[in-house]
Design a protein around this motif. Structure first.
Motif, PDB file in Angstrom:
ATOM      1  N   LEU A 132       0.903  -1.161   0.059  1.00 20.11           N
ATOM      2  CA  LEU A 132      -0.096   0.245   0.095  1.00 20.11           C
ATOM      3  C   LEU A 132       0.859   1.070   0.115  1.00 20.11           C
ATOM      4  CD1 LEU A 132      -2.556  -1.248   2.409  1.00 20.11           C
ATOM      5  CD2 LEU A 132      -2.985  -0.953   0.275  1.00 20.11           C
ATOM      6  N   VAL A 133       0.524   2.298  -0.878  1.00 20.87           N
ATOM      7  CA  VAL A 133       1.208   3.354  -1.187  1.00 20.87           C
ATOM      8  C   VAL A 133       0.494   4.463  -1.033  1.00 20.87           C
ATOM      9  CG1 VAL A 133       2.903   4.769  -2.642  1.00 20.87           C
ATOM     10  CG2 VAL A 133       2.829   2.416  -2.774  1.00 20.87           C
ATOM     11  N   HIS A 134       0.829   5.397  -0.103  1.00 18.16           N
ATOM     12  CA  HIS A 134      -0.118   6.749   0.177  1.00 18.16           C
ATOM     13  C   HIS A 134      -0.331   7.409  -1.078  1.00 18.16           C
ATOM     14  CE1 HIS A 134      -1.645  10.138   2.000  1.00 18.16           C
ATOM     15  NE2 HIS A 134      -0.517  10.781   1.317  1.00 18.16           N
ATOM     16  N   ILE A 138      -9.176  -0.967  -2.443  1.00 15.73           N
ATOM     17  CA  ILE A 138      -9.227  -2.154  -1.660  1.00 15.73           C
ATOM     18  C   ILE A 138     -10.101  -3.019  -1.996  1.00 15.73           C
ATOM     19  CG2 ILE A 138      -9.280  -2.889   0.536  1.00 15.73           C
ATOM     20  CD1 ILE A 138      -6.427  -2.088  -0.075  1.00 15.73           C
ATOM     21  N   LYS A 139     -11.463  -2.492  -2.215  1.00 16.58           N
ATOM     22  CA  LYS A 139     -12.341  -3.252  -2.396  1.00 16.58           C
ATOM     23  C   LYS A 139     -11.963  -4.143  -3.857  1.00 16.58           C
ATOM     24  CE  LYS A 139     -16.235  -0.666  -0.124  1.00 16.58           C
ATOM     25  NZ  LYS A 139     -17.417   0.188  -0.356  1.00 16.58           N
ATOM     26  N   ARG A 140     -11.657  -3.446  -5.051  1.00 16.10           N
ATOM     27  CA  ARG A 140     -11.174  -4.050  -6.274  1.00 16.10           C
ATOM     28  C   ARG A 140     -10.234  -5.047  -5.949  1.00 16.10           C
ATOM     29  NH1 ARG A 140     -12.910   1.567  -8.282  1.00 16.10           N
ATOM     30  NH2 ARG A 140     -10.853   2.251  -7.791  1.00 16.10           N
ATOM     31  N   ILE A 141      -9.337  -4.705  -5.145  1.00 15.90           N
ATOM     32  CA  ILE A 141      -8.094  -5.813  -4.630  1.00 15.90           C
ATOM     33  C   ILE A 141      -8.831  -7.049  -4.162  1.00 15.90           C
ATOM     34  CG2 ILE A 141      -6.249  -6.269  -3.337  1.00 15.90           C
ATOM     35  CD1 ILE A 141      -5.349  -3.296  -3.822  1.00 15.90           C
ATOM     36  N   LEU A 159      -4.083   2.088   7.438  1.00 15.37           N
ATOM     37  CA  LEU A 159      -3.674   0.719   7.355  1.00 15.37           C
ATOM     38  C   LEU A 159      -4.762  -0.154   8.057  1.00 15.37           C
ATOM     39  CD1 LEU A 159      -1.961  -1.090   5.914  1.00 15.37           C
ATOM     40  CD2 LEU A 159      -0.172  -1.146   7.872  1.00 15.37           C
ATOM     41  N   MET A 160      -5.086   0.088   9.304  1.00 16.49           N
ATOM     42  CA  MET A 160      -6.096  -0.729   9.996  1.00 16.49           C
ATOM     43  C   MET A 160      -7.385  -0.574   9.297  1.00 16.49           C
ATOM     44  SD  MET A 160      -4.273  -2.329  11.933  1.00 16.49           S
ATOM     45  CE  MET A 160      -5.791  -2.892  13.286  1.00 16.49           C
ATOM     46  N   ASN A 161      -7.904   0.597   8.984  1.00 14.90           N
ATOM     47  CA  ASN A 161      -9.383   0.537   8.226  1.00 14.90           C
ATOM     48  C   ASN A 161      -9.138  -0.193   7.200  1.00 14.90           C
ATOM     49  OD1 ASN A 161     -10.129   2.295  10.413  1.00 14.90           O
ATOM     50  ND2 ASN A 161      -9.773   4.163   9.298  1.00 14.90           N
ATOM     51  N   LEU A 162      -8.146  -0.106   6.294  1.00 11.90           N
ATOM     52  CA  LEU A 162      -8.249  -0.925   4.958  1.00 11.90           C
ATOM     53  C   LEU A 162      -8.137  -2.258   5.159  1.00 11.90           C
ATOM     54  CD1 LEU A 162      -5.943   1.397   2.804  1.00 11.90           C
ATOM     55  CD2 LEU A 162      -8.289   1.259   2.658  1.00 11.90           C
ATOM     56  N   ALA A 163      -7.583  -3.090   6.391  1.00 13.51           N
ATOM     57  CA  ALA A 163      -7.545  -4.205   6.637  1.00 13.51           C
ATOM     58  C   ALA A 163      -8.788  -4.850   7.122  1.00 13.51           C
ATOM     59  CB  ALA A 163      -6.695  -4.483   7.905  1.00 13.51           C
ATOM     60  N   LYS A 164     -10.083  -3.834   7.705  1.00 13.86           N
ATOM     61  CA  LYS A 164     -10.966  -4.258   7.930  1.00 13.86           C
ATOM     62  C   LYS A 164     -11.872  -4.113   6.702  1.00 13.86           C
ATOM     63  CE  LYS A 164     -11.201  -2.037  12.513  1.00 13.86           C
ATOM     64  NZ  LYS A 164     -11.475  -0.714  13.296  1.00 13.86           N
ATOM     65  N   ARG A 183     -13.865  -8.228   4.416  1.00 13.68           N
ATOM     66  CA  ARG A 183     -15.045  -8.612   3.778  1.00 13.68           C
ATOM     67  C   ARG A 183     -14.863  -9.471   2.644  1.00 13.68           C
ATOM     68  NH1 ARG A 183     -17.043  -2.201   2.710  1.00 13.68           N
ATOM     69  NH2 ARG A 183     -16.632  -1.639   4.812  1.00 13.68           N
ATOM     70  N   TYR A 184     -13.735 -10.059   2.108  1.00 12.89           N
ATOM     71  CA  TYR A 184     -13.550 -10.346   0.961  1.00 12.89           C
ATOM     72  C   TYR A 184     -12.371 -11.800   1.203  1.00 12.89           C
ATOM     73  CZ  TYR A 184     -14.853  -6.216  -1.350  1.00 12.89           C
ATOM     74  OH  TYR A 184     -15.803  -5.099  -1.859  1.00 12.89           O
ATOM     75  N   VAL A 185     -11.710 -11.433   2.350  1.00 19.63           N
ATOM     76  CA  VAL A 185     -10.893 -12.578   2.789  1.00 19.63           C
ATOM     77  C   VAL A 185     -10.748 -12.790   4.495  1.00 19.63           C
ATOM     78  CG1 VAL A 185      -8.339 -13.242   3.002  1.00 19.63           C
ATOM     79  CG2 VAL A 185      -8.973 -11.916   1.031  1.00 19.63           C
ATOM     80  N   ASN A 186     -10.998 -13.963   4.921  1.00 17.96           N
ATOM     81  CA  ASN A 186     -11.353 -14.197   6.231  1.00 17.96           C
ATOM     82  C   ASN A 186     -10.065 -13.354   7.199  1.00 17.96           C
ATOM     83  OD1 ASN A 186     -13.400 -15.886   5.896  1.00 17.96           O
ATOM     84  ND2 ASN A 186     -12.037 -17.779   6.175  1.00 17.96           N
ATOM     85  N   SER A 187     -10.563 -12.776   8.255  1.00 20.44           N
ATOM     86  CA  SER A 187      -9.659 -11.979   8.922  1.00 20.44           C
ATOM     87  C   SER A 187      -8.330 -12.523   9.401  1.00 20.44           C
ATOM     88  CB  SER A 187     -10.340 -11.052  10.041  1.00 20.44           C
ATOM     89  OG  SER A 187     -10.895 -11.997  10.883  1.00 20.44           O
ATOM     90  N   ASP A 188      -8.565 -13.812   9.859  1.00 20.49           N
ATOM     91  CA  ASP A 188      -7.506 -14.746  10.329  1.00 20.49           C
ATOM     92  C   ASP A 188      -6.338 -15.163   9.522  1.00 20.49           C
ATOM     93  OD1 ASP A 188      -9.000 -16.610   8.727  1.00 20.49           O
ATOM     94  OD2 ASP A 188      -9.194 -17.988  10.510  1.00 20.49           O
ATOM     95  N   ARG A 189      -6.655 -14.642   7.980  1.00 20.43           N
ATOM     96  CA  ARG A 189      -5.875 -14.966   6.930  1.00 20.43           C
ATOM     97  C   ARG A 189      -4.937 -13.658   6.630  1.00 20.43           C
ATOM     98  NH1 ARG A 189      -8.035 -19.402   2.550  1.00 20.43           N
ATOM     99  NH2 ARG A 189      -8.503 -21.045   4.228  1.00 20.43           N
ATOM    100  N   ILE A 190      -5.277 -12.361   7.347  1.00 17.85           N
ATOM    101  CA  ILE A 190      -4.694 -11.144   6.888  1.00 17.85           C
ATOM    102  C   ILE A 190      -3.878 -10.999   7.741  1.00 17.85           C
ATOM    103  CG2 ILE A 190      -5.141  -8.687   6.425  1.00 17.85           C
ATOM    104  CD1 ILE A 190      -8.220  -9.491   5.700  1.00 17.85           C
ATOM    105  N   PHE A 191      -2.625 -10.409   7.341  1.00 12.88           N
ATOM    106  CA  PHE A 191      -1.521  -9.954   8.433  1.00 12.88           C
ATOM    107  C   PHE A 191      -1.122  -8.484   7.955  1.00 12.88           C
ATOM    108  CE2 PHE A 191      -1.711 -14.723   7.732  1.00 12.88           C
ATOM    109  CZ  PHE A 191      -1.496 -15.107   9.170  1.00 12.88           C
ATOM    110  N   ILE A 192      -0.849  -7.773   8.946  1.00 14.25           N
ATOM    111  CA  ILE A 192      -0.380  -6.660   8.738  1.00 14.25           C
ATOM    112  C   ILE A 192       1.221  -6.504   8.859  1.00 14.25           C
ATOM    113  CG2 ILE A 192      -0.345  -3.837   9.458  1.00 14.25           C
ATOM    114  CD1 ILE A 192      -3.491  -4.418   9.697  1.00 14.25           C
TER     115      ILE A 192
END
Length: 312
Positions: free
Chosen positions: A175-177, A186-189, A223-228, A232-241
């Motif tokens: 992610l780039v500012h 992020i929804k498209r990703i 970053l935290m907001n985009l992870a949320k 919706r598309y990937v189970n949260s337990d599979r997302i790592f920041i």
């Protein structure tokens, strides 16, 4: 201990623990020219397979390294895109037959549209791909791919690979500012990830000096907001920041510390403190730091001083 040209490490990896690296592509031969790349701008934008090095030369080094070094993963990587190496399939097969640690590759994933490349990589345990965009426009803005590569073909290749691959697909989303750190992108990703169902998603930010000096990471709150949103598309337990620099020990050859350090710096910039730590832990002369500085350039990013390899 012999000096290696292709094999390096093990180095600490945020995803792979102690990673013994196999560098199969010369500096900056790639089919992407990512704005955030820690190796700088791509000097040779290509999309055809090339036999950059004799596979036998790499295998000779591997025969020694897998017996003498302690590692968690054997990882294929490049100073550019490793799937552009025409001898990759032979190396993967050798590694599968001659050592028992899991095999990984760090690739952007664009060559998975090629059936032969899919067959090579199907022998691995972990394939790390990138998905930094969810649209053609952003894809061209952030990854700047070879003209033959479209976003739809890029995702289609990973989809086809998912159908035949029994191992794990890990995805990096850098992610780039001001480029892809907005909710719509992020929804498209998320839609793109839904097409090939990665086993893990690493949401990353630039932590080392990027190819373009204007590249900046998003804030922690963004970053935290985009992870949320992505959950919706990937189970949260599979997302790592991951928004930090690797910690851990870098392995070098004490008989040739300068070239050992340069072999790591060709793959990733190191902080000045990391280089000093390697020198101290190996009880080496601190004059080595001066030699490394003479062969690299010092760049400050996010207030941290890095040594960046700038040779060919």
């Amino acid at each position: 201990m012999p000096m290696f040209k292709y094999v390096f490490g093990p180095v600490p990896s945020r995803r792979l623990g102690r990673s013994l690296g196999v560098n199969v592509v010369p500096l900056k031969y790639c089919n992407f020219n990512c704005i955030y790349c820690q190796l700088g701008r791509t000097k040779h934008v290509i999309n055809d397979l090339r036999m950059f090095y004799p596979p036998e030369d790499i295998i000779r080094e591997l025969e020694i390294a897998v017996r003498t070094r302690d590692y968690d993963y054997l990882t294929f990587i490049g100073d550019g895109e490793p799937t552009l190496y025409a001898g990759l399939g032979k190396l993967i097969q050798w590694a599968r037959d001659n050592q028992d640690k899991p095999l990984a590759i760090l690739t952007n994933g664009a060559k998975l549209i090629d059936e032969n490349v899919r067959a090579w990589l199907s022998e691995l345990d972990v394939v790390k791909v990138s998905t930094d965009a969810g649209s053609e426009r952003t894809f061209r803005l952030i990854n700047r791919p070879h003209r033959e590569i479209t976003f739809d073909k890029f995702i289609e290749g990973i989809e086809k690979f998912r159908e035949v691959f029994s191992g794990q697909i890990w995805t990096e989303v850098m992610l780039v500012h001001g480029v892809n750190d907005n909710e719509d992108e992020i929804k498209r990703i998320g839609d793109a990830l839904s097409r090939y169902r990665p086993d893990r998603v690493y949401m990353m930010v630039p932590t080392r000096p990027p190819a373009e000096p204007w590249v900046k990471p998003p804030t922690s709150d963004v970053l935290m907001n985009l992870a949320k949103v992505l959950s919706r598309y990937v189970n949260s337990d599979r997302i790592f920041i991951i928004d930090y620099i690797e910690r851990g020990e870098f392995h070098i050859d004490r008989n040739d510390p300068v070239n050992s350090l340069l072999s790591i710096l060709k793959i990733q910039p190191m902080t000045v403190e990391q280089v000093m730590d390697v020198i101290r832990r190996n009880n080496l002369d601190m004059d080595i730091l001066d030699k490394i500085r003479s062969l690299t350039k010092e760049v400050t990013f996010n207030g941290i001083k890095y040594l960046v390899y700038s040779g060919e």
